[in-house]
Design an enzyme around this catalytic site. Structure first.
Site, PDB file in Angstrom:
ATOM      1  N   GLU A   1      69.712  35.380  48.069  1.00 30.31           N
ATOM      2  CA  GLU A   1      71.028  34.645  48.211  1.00 30.31           C
ATOM      3  C   GLU A   1      71.075  33.106  47.965  1.00 30.31           C
ATOM      4  O   GLU A   1      70.012  32.569  47.336  1.00 30.31           O
ATOM      5  CB  GLU A   1      71.219  34.629  49.735  1.00 30.31           C
ATOM      6  CG  GLU A   1      70.314  34.199  50.664  1.00 30.31           C
ATOM      7  CD  GLU A   1      70.481  34.296  52.191  1.00 30.31           C
ATOM      8  OE1 GLU A   1      71.362  35.272  52.528  1.00 30.31           O
ATOM      9  OE2 GLU A   1      69.766  33.758  52.846  1.00 30.31           O
TER      10      GLU A   1
ATOM     11  N   ASP B   1      73.363  25.391  55.463  1.00 30.90           N
ATOM     12  CA  ASP B   1      73.886  25.839  54.054  1.00 30.90           C
ATOM     13  C   ASP B   1      74.629  24.718  53.322  1.00 30.90           C
ATOM     14  O   ASP B   1      75.824  24.861  52.983  1.00 30.90           O
ATOM     15  CB  ASP B   1      74.996  27.120  54.253  1.00 30.90           C
ATOM     16  CG  ASP B   1      74.345  28.157  55.041  1.00 30.90           C
ATOM     17  OD1 ASP B   1      72.905  28.470  54.879  1.00 30.90           O
ATOM     18  OD2 ASP B   1      75.051  28.970  55.652  1.00 30.90           O
TER      19      ASP B   1
END
Ligand code: FUB
Length: 339
Positions: free
Chosen positions: A240, A32
């Site tokens: 997301e 991420d």
């Protein structure tokens, strides 16, 4: 995020192919990546994946991250520095569990680290921690940001107004489907395929960077005919990992489609949208999740992303970077992460 069985099916073919780039570090697992340039240096704010032994389930409990470690380098291809632990779950007063994808912004002479974390009731909230240095260590506020929820904060300074906006949200394990009109419903269910898709959220930050300046808004992402996506349109609807950047007079909102594993983007003339879907940035990587950031450095644009090249396990990921190129009309050239 989630979907372990889907990952098993996907990874076989991807792993036979040659990756276009190598992990930035291999001594720890990282995911991420939110990249920013501060003081002429690239700082990467990733999740720090660890094998805690938490059993796998569809809510992503095995993504049980305990701390953040920040990476930096003077240029893409340069030596990568690991600055050590910048914030630990044990030092966050309101912590339950699971430090997921963070981001950082600079204002007021301070670096603000925004992080999703489940509170003691097991509800994801977004917290903020501060430091005078981009690499930390960071000190967390006593409470999560009032009115915050779900996961994956991405904080953007609008070059036109200098206002900061937070984009956030993630469905399934990220709990966004439990929030309607900013009200929590513990039984909030996933949408049916013919229903409107759950939308990502946007909110302007206050000047103190520790609170929201207004109620959280839904961010409209529309198809080329101006129609919202249904949940069944899962190759294009938001799942997301939102990110926003500004290029050539336009705002680019990009995100993961989750269960179809693409990174895609949409553009707008306004940071509040509506955004119009444009296409795919990155085709599926090894591993179930895909998550990214986009940043300019040394006259080129870079896509930071992750896959599971080092471990082959969906919750033990490694961050990577590759060049991102635009066509003359402002569209982004699709990247295949394997040759
Ligand atoms: O790292 C945990 C979660 O997986 C992130 O919050 C999602 O974006 C996905 O990458």
């Amino acid at each position: 995020w989630t979907g372990l069985c889907a990952f098993a099916a996907l990874s076989g073919s991807a792993q036979e192919k040659k990756p276009i780039s190598q992990p930035l570090v291999s001594h720890i697992y990282t995911a991420d990546p939110s990249a920013h340039v501060f003081n002429g240096r690239i700082y990467i704010y990733p999740s720090h994946d660890t094998a805690t032994g938490t059993p796998e389930n569809d809510n992503g409990d095995h993504f049980n991250m305990m701390d953040y470690r920040i990476l930096s380098m003077n240029k893409v291809g340069g030596k990568v520095t690991d600055h050590g632990v910048a914030l630990s779950v044990k030092d966050i007063p309101w912590a339950g569990r699971q430090l997921w994808a963070p981001d950082v912004a600079f204002a007021n002479g301070t670096y603000y680290l925004y992080f999703p974390l489940k509170d003691k009731q097991d509800v994801f909230r977004i917290g903020v921690a501060t430091s005078k240095k981009p690499e930390g260590p960071f000190k967390a506020e006593a409470e999560p940001i009032k009115g915050s929820y779900s996961i994956d904060p991405s904080v953007f300074k609008d070059p036109k107004s200098s206002d900061h906006y937070m984009y956030f949200g993630g469905i399934w394990g990220g709990q966004l489907q439990r929030w309607n009109n900013n009200q929590y419903d513990p039984n909030g269910a996933l949408r049916q395929p013919n229903e409107p898709a759950v939308l990502p959220r946007v909110v302007k930050l206050s000047k103190d960077m520790k609170s929201f300046a207004e109620p959280v808004r839904e961010l409209q992402v529309l198809d080329q005919n101006g129609k919202p996506f249904t949940e069944g349109d899962n190759t294009r609807r938001f799942f997301e990992g939102p990110w926003i950047h500004y290029y050539n007079g336009k705002y680019y909102f990009s995100y993961s489609t989750g269960d179809t594993h693409n990174l895609v983007y949409a553009t707008s003339d306004n940071p509040y949208g509506p955004f119009t879907y444009q296409g795919v940035i990155l085709t599926p990587v090894q591993g179930w999740t895909t998550h990214h950031s986009i940043v300019e450095k040394d006259g080129k644009w870079w896509l930071f992303y992750h896959d599971v090249q080092l471990s082959g396990k969906t919750h033990l990921r490694n961050v990577k970077v590759t060049e991102l190129k635009y066509n003359a009309d402002g569209s982004i050239q699709t990247i295949n992460p394997y040759q």
